[in-house]
Design a protein around this motif. Structure first.
Motif, mmCIF file in Angstrom:
data_model
loop_
_atom_site.group_PDB
_atom_site.id
_atom_site.type_symbol
_atom_site.label_atom_id
_atom_site.label_comp_id
_atom_site.label_asym_id
_atom_site.label_seq_id
_atom_site.Cartn_x
_atom_site.Cartn_y
_atom_site.Cartn_z
ATOM 1 N N ILE A 1 -7.853 12.631 15.979
ATOM 2 C CA ILE A 1 -7.185 12.517 14.677
ATOM 3 C C ILE A 1 -5.705 12.193 14.911
ATOM 4 O O ILE A 1 -5.149 11.281 14.303
ATOM 5 N N ARG A 2 -5.105 12.923 15.853
ATOM 6 C CA ARG A 2 -3.687 12.669 16.162
ATOM 7 C C ARG A 2 -3.483 11.238 16.658
ATOM 8 O O ARG A 2 -2.607 10.515 16.186
ATOM 9 N N ALA A 3 -4.332 10.833 17.601
ATOM 10 C CA ALA A 3 -4.161 9.510 18.206
ATOM 11 C C ALA A 3 -4.389 8.395 17.171
ATOM 12 O O ALA A 3 -3.617 7.436 17.088
ATOM 13 N N ILE A 4 -5.430 8.539 16.378
ATOM 14 C CA ILE A 4 -5.745 7.491 15.399
ATOM 15 C C ILE A 4 -4.657 7.415 14.337
ATOM 16 O O ILE A 4 -4.265 6.330 13.910
ATOM 17 N N SER A 5 -4.135 8.586 13.931
ATOM 18 C CA SER A 5 -3.066 8.591 12.928
ATOM 19 C C SER A 5 -1.867 7.788 13.402
ATOM 20 O O SER A 5 -1.206 7.112 12.613
ATOM 21 N N GLN A 6 -1.602 7.898 14.706
ATOM 22 C CA GLN A 6 -0.437 7.177 15.226
ATOM 23 C C GLN A 6 -0.607 5.667 15.152
ATOM 24 O O GLN A 6 0.381 4.941 15.125
ATOM 25 N N HIS A 7 -1.841 5.216 15.135
ATOM 26 C CA HIS A 7 -2.090 3.782 15.031
ATOM 27 C C HIS A 7 -2.233 3.319 13.588
ATOM 28 O O HIS A 7 -2.403 2.137 13.329
ATOM 29 N N SER A 8 -2.230 4.273 12.640
ATOM 30 C CA SER A 8 -2.537 3.940 11.248
ATOM 31 C C SER A 8 -1.276 3.805 10.428
ATOM 32 O O SER A 8 -0.289 4.500 10.650
ATOM 33 N N SER A 9 -1.324 2.913 9.448
ATOM 34 C CA SER A 9 -0.312 2.949 8.400
ATOM 35 C C SER A 9 -0.993 2.585 7.090
ATOM 36 O O SER A 9 -2.112 2.095 7.076
ATOM 37 N N GLY A 10 -0.311 2.855 5.974
ATOM 38 C CA GLY A 10 -0.943 2.672 4.667
ATOM 39 C C GLY A 10 -1.693 3.934 4.311
ATOM 40 O O GLY A 10 -1.150 4.843 3.708
ATOM 41 N N TYR A 11 -2.934 3.990 4.709
ATOM 42 C CA TYR A 11 -3.687 5.230 4.579
ATOM 43 C C TYR A 11 -4.742 5.306 5.669
ATOM 44 O O TYR A 11 -4.980 4.333 6.389
ATOM 45 N N ILE A 12 -5.327 6.493 5.781
ATOM 46 C CA ILE A 12 -6.448 6.697 6.689
ATOM 47 C C ILE A 12 -7.681 6.878 5.828
ATOM 48 O O ILE A 12 -7.624 7.530 4.783
ATOM 49 N N VAL B 1 0.343 10.455 7.247
ATOM 50 C CA VAL B 1 -0.271 9.266 6.646
ATOM 51 C C VAL B 1 -1.235 9.728 5.545
ATOM 52 O O VAL B 1 -2.021 10.644 5.761
ATOM 53 N N PRO B 2 -1.153 9.110 4.348
ATOM 54 C CA PRO B 2 -2.053 9.521 3.262
ATOM 55 C C PRO B 2 -3.521 9.363 3.651
ATOM 56 O O PRO B 2 -3.865 8.520 4.476
ATOM 57 N N VAL B 3 -4.367 10.190 3.038
ATOM 58 C CA VAL B 3 -5.788 10.181 3.368
ATOM 59 C C VAL B 3 -6.608 9.808 2.135
ATOM 60 O O VAL B 3 -6.547 10.495 1.101
ATOM 61 N N GLY B 4 -7.344 8.716 2.241
ATOM 62 C CA GLY B 4 -8.322 8.358 1.215
ATOM 63 C C GLY B 4 -9.693 8.805 1.691
ATOM 64 O O GLY B 4 -9.964 8.786 2.883
ATOM 65 N N VAL B 5 -10.537 9.240 0.751
ATOM 66 C CA VAL B 5 -11.866 9.714 1.138
ATOM 67 C C VAL B 5 -12.931 8.836 0.498
ATOM 68 O O VAL B 5 -12.881 8.562 -0.704
ATOM 69 N N ILE C 1 0.844 -1.198 0.000
ATOM 70 C CA ILE C 1 0.000 0.000 0.000
ATOM 71 C C ILE C 1 0.879 1.248 0.000
ATOM 72 O O ILE C 1 0.665 2.190 -0.774
ATOM 73 N N GLN C 2 1.888 1.229 0.872
ATOM 74 C CA GLN C 2 2.755 2.399 0.964
ATOM 75 C C GLN C 2 3.494 2.643 -0.341
ATOM 76 O O GLN C 2 3.593 3.789 -0.809
ATOM 77 N N SER C 3 3.984 1.567 -0.981
ATOM 78 C CA SER C 3 4.715 1.819 -2.231
ATOM 79 C C SER C 3 3.790 2.254 -3.358
ATOM 80 O O SER C 3 4.167 3.101 -4.167
ATOM 81 N N VAL C 4 2.583 1.706 -3.404
ATOM 82 C CA VAL C 4 1.613 2.155 -4.418
ATOM 83 C C VAL C 4 1.351 3.650 -4.258
ATOM 84 O O VAL C 4 1.388 4.425 -5.218
#
Lengths: 406, 270
Positions: B163-174, B206-210, B4-7
């Motif tokens: 938002i800050r806390a959740i971002s810290q637990h996220s990788s790939g995208y949010i 972290v990238p953001v998908g909507v 996901i990160q490389s894509v």
């Protein structure tokens, strides 16, 4: 095996994240998290607010008609031939069931939070009626979600809700019963979260609901405890209550949890029998999982899909159960048993004919188990049954089973 | 770096936005899912969100509820969905796959067994709608050990602290849920999304998908302009429902929906 519960242990339950041991919690989509956290904060403030508590107590007294009597069922006791059977008469509450204790409390909360729109799910319709009632009284807009199967089998309550000014939404998805009504209520809530207060009817759902519904229903057990001491001069040996989501049971049990001598039995809907798979008894025959915002015992298949349930009583027809019951089961403080549809119907007929009290089919499950239990106990012992609601709403179901068209 | 990160990084290098279609596995039939996934890729998908059907999809509107019911009628299980991913991977090792669903099927399988099987099948990320980070403590380390990206949701109601806390637990995208509502809701407010996503971008790298409310090239472009990727679900699932008896018509309807979105997104880059 059972542990001795202390006041201190109970005060720590649920923990700050809504867990009762391994159960409970807050498993919802992100949109609802902020509302749930606000609700928790505000509730914890109001719980210790004397004005809020005084209003709640006054409403329970003057509007609901509390305290509800603790009645010695002398003839039923004689016929059963064992322990004394006493009935906690929640059926005598305004609207005819224990559900109103909680809707009074939550509607007060809604008012304190300034929310004008209320939603609720309902199975048998008792919670829907109790919600519509308090909304009528407080002038709140009320929407009740009810599975279309339940709309059919509880048409009287549907009409009552409409008379009270509520809009009843028949839910056609899934199994068209209580669990689907709850799904649909959650969907409405997520869409209208800012202006809407969701009055959950049982001790399930995401934190803080299991805690606050328990607190509002605990009036049942507090009164029973006091009345037992006053009227019988002692505490009961056993408490018996039906368990769907488990709000009337937790309401009765909670104030007795540290009284080691008091045994507790939660009676689940055995439907056509546990071995048939056609039942609604997650504590007796299910396993832990996550549904409707909390971890608890569930009826599910091996792939984690929620199983269809069956009970003659719409109010017990639910695949989950309040997380605190799951915890009480695991620590061994309460025992969970089941009775079949037929046994419950016998319980209904017996209480009606012997005491002139027509219980709801839900409560009839408790009656059925308690009479078996009492028969095995000594004459100087004492059993309290929570008659959580009255049976008028079930007349059509009973008549139909008797082959009578009303 | 995860797939996901490389894509997403490669797209970013080209100034492009990710197109992330969602379909429910097993809908209209389990035998068709892998083929439909390849169709999504041909139409321009960078990441596929593959829905794991659940009996009680509380966060979904009627379109995806019905898709779940169709998939479950054919007995689609989480294990089968993982098999589908494995089969898909034998022909495609570029497109990232995110499993999207509810927690209970994962609980029933067991966190560790699921994490192992997902990794082995070629899954890249896991989005569990009813699992906020607070409840993910047990499963998060299992995902991390295996390089599975945990994808969490942010909503219009999420506070800055969260938002800050959740971002810290996220990788790939949010996954930013563009509106208050269930999937398939229509009322997308682009200005509001732009404002919220820029707030999220200011708080995390972290990238953001909507997702939610994106149904055509126009809404895809509007959302793509302010985010790192657009997630398209109900409109695709709806066309699957309408064409479920004709697989060729179904595939071309998916392409007809996605291609214009792909083009509109790529026009943003030029």
């Amino acid at each position: 095996m059972s542990v001795k519960l202390t006041e201190e242990m109970l005060r720590a339950l649920p923990d700050t994240r809504g867990h009762f041991g391994a159960y409970g919690g807050r498993f919802v989509s992100e949109t609802l998290m902020d509302s749930l956290m606000q609700l928790e904060t505000e509730y914890l403030k109001l719980r210790d607010n004397p004005e809020f508590q005084a209003t709640f107590d006054k409403d329970l007294a003057d509007y609901v008609g509390r305290p509800s009597p603790l009645y010695f069922a002398e003839r039923l006791t004689r016929e059963t031939g064992g322990a004394q059977i006493w009935l906690k008469r929640e059926d005598l509450n305004h609207t005819g069931a224990h559900k109103v204790n909680n809707t009074i409390g939550q509607a007060l909360l809604a008012s304190f939070l300034g929310k004008k729109r209320v939603i609720a799910e309902t199975g048998a319709g008792q919670h829907g009626v109790a919600t519509a009632t308090v909304c009528a009284r407080l002038g709140l807009e009320c929407h009740v979600f009810m599975g279309s199967e339940d709309v059919k089998r509880q048409s009287l309550n549907v009409y009552r809700m409409k008379l009270l000014g509520a809009e009843v939404h028949a839910v056609e998805s899934g199994t068209k019963t209580l669990k689907d009504a709850m799904n649909e209520a959650m969907r409405d809530w997520v869409t209208n979260v800012d202006e809407t207060f969701y009055i959950i009817g049982t001790v399930a759902g995401p934190h803080p609901y299991p805690m606050l519904v328990r607190d509002f229903q605990a009036v049942i057990g507090r009164e029973t405890r006091r009345q037992s001491l006053e009227q019988a001069g002692r505490l009961p040996d056993a408490l018996v209550a039906c368990v769907g989501g488990g709000s009337n049971a937790i309401g009765l049990f909670y104030p007795f949890l540290t009284d080691e001598s008091v045994a507790m039995y939660g009676v689940e809907a055995g439907g056509l029998g546990l071995s048939s798979g056609q039942h609604a008894a997650p504590l007796c025959a299910g396993r832990p999982g996550v549904l409707h915002g909390n971890r608890t015992y569930l009826m599910e298949d091996e792939n984690g899909q929620i199983a269809g349930t069956h009970s003659v009583s719409a109010g017990l027809d639910y695949p989950g159960v309040g997380p605190e019951h799951s915890w009480l089961k695991d620590v061994g403080r309460a025992q969970y048993v089941s009775v079949t549809d037929d046994e419950a119907l016998d319980g209904f007929r017996k209480l009606t004919r012997v005491e002139g009290i027509m219980p709801a089919l839900e409560s009839a499950h408790a009656v059925a188990y308690a009479t078996k239990l009492a028969a095995s106990m000594d004459k100087d012992q004492m059993v309290v049954i929570n008659v959580s609601g009255r049976g008028d709403k079930d007349i059509h179901t009973i008549a139909q089973l008797d082959g009578i068209e009303i | 770096m995860s797939r996901i990160q490389s894509v997403l990084q490669a797209l970013k290098g080209q100034g492009r936005k990710a197109l992330i279609p969602y379909i429910t596995a097993g809908d209209p039939h389990p035998d068709r899912t892998v083929e439909l996934m390849h169709t999504l890729v041909e139409a321009g998908a960078d990441i596929i969100e593959l829905g794991v059907p659940f009996s009680d999809p509380m966060a979904d509107g009627p379109v995806i509820q019905l898709a779940c019911e169709r998939a479950l009628e054919h007995g689609t299980s989480l294990r089968q969905v993982l098999e589908m991913v494995k089969t898909f991977r034998s022909r495609d090792d570029k497109t990232a796959i995110v499993l999207m669903g509810y927690l209970n099927p994962v609980e029933a399988m067991g966190y560790e067994a699921f994490s192992d099987a997902a990794k082995a099948a070629g899954v890249d990320g896991v989005l569990t709608v009813d699992l906020p980070p607070e409840e993910a403590e047990d499963v998060a380390p299992l995902f991390a050990e295996r390089g599975l990206d945990p994808i969490f949701l942010l909503a219009p109601t999420t506070t800055e602290d969260r938002i800050r806390a959740i971002s810290q637990h996220s990788s790939g995208y949010i996954y930013y849920v563009s509106l208050k509502g269930v999937t398939g809701s229509a009322q997308l407010d682009v200005d509001d999304v732009a404002e919220k996503v820029s707030r999220i971008h200011a708080l995390t790298s972290v990238p953001v998908g909507v997702g939610f409310g994106i149904r055509n090239a126009e809404t895809a472009a509007a959302v793509g302009r302010v985010s790192d990727g657009v997630i398209v679900g109900s409109v695709l699932v709806d066309t699957i429902a309408k064409n479920q008896d004709d697989i060729e018509a179904l595939k071309s309807s998916l392409v007809n929906l996605l291609k214009p979105m792909r083009e509109a997104l790529d026009e943003l880059a030029s």
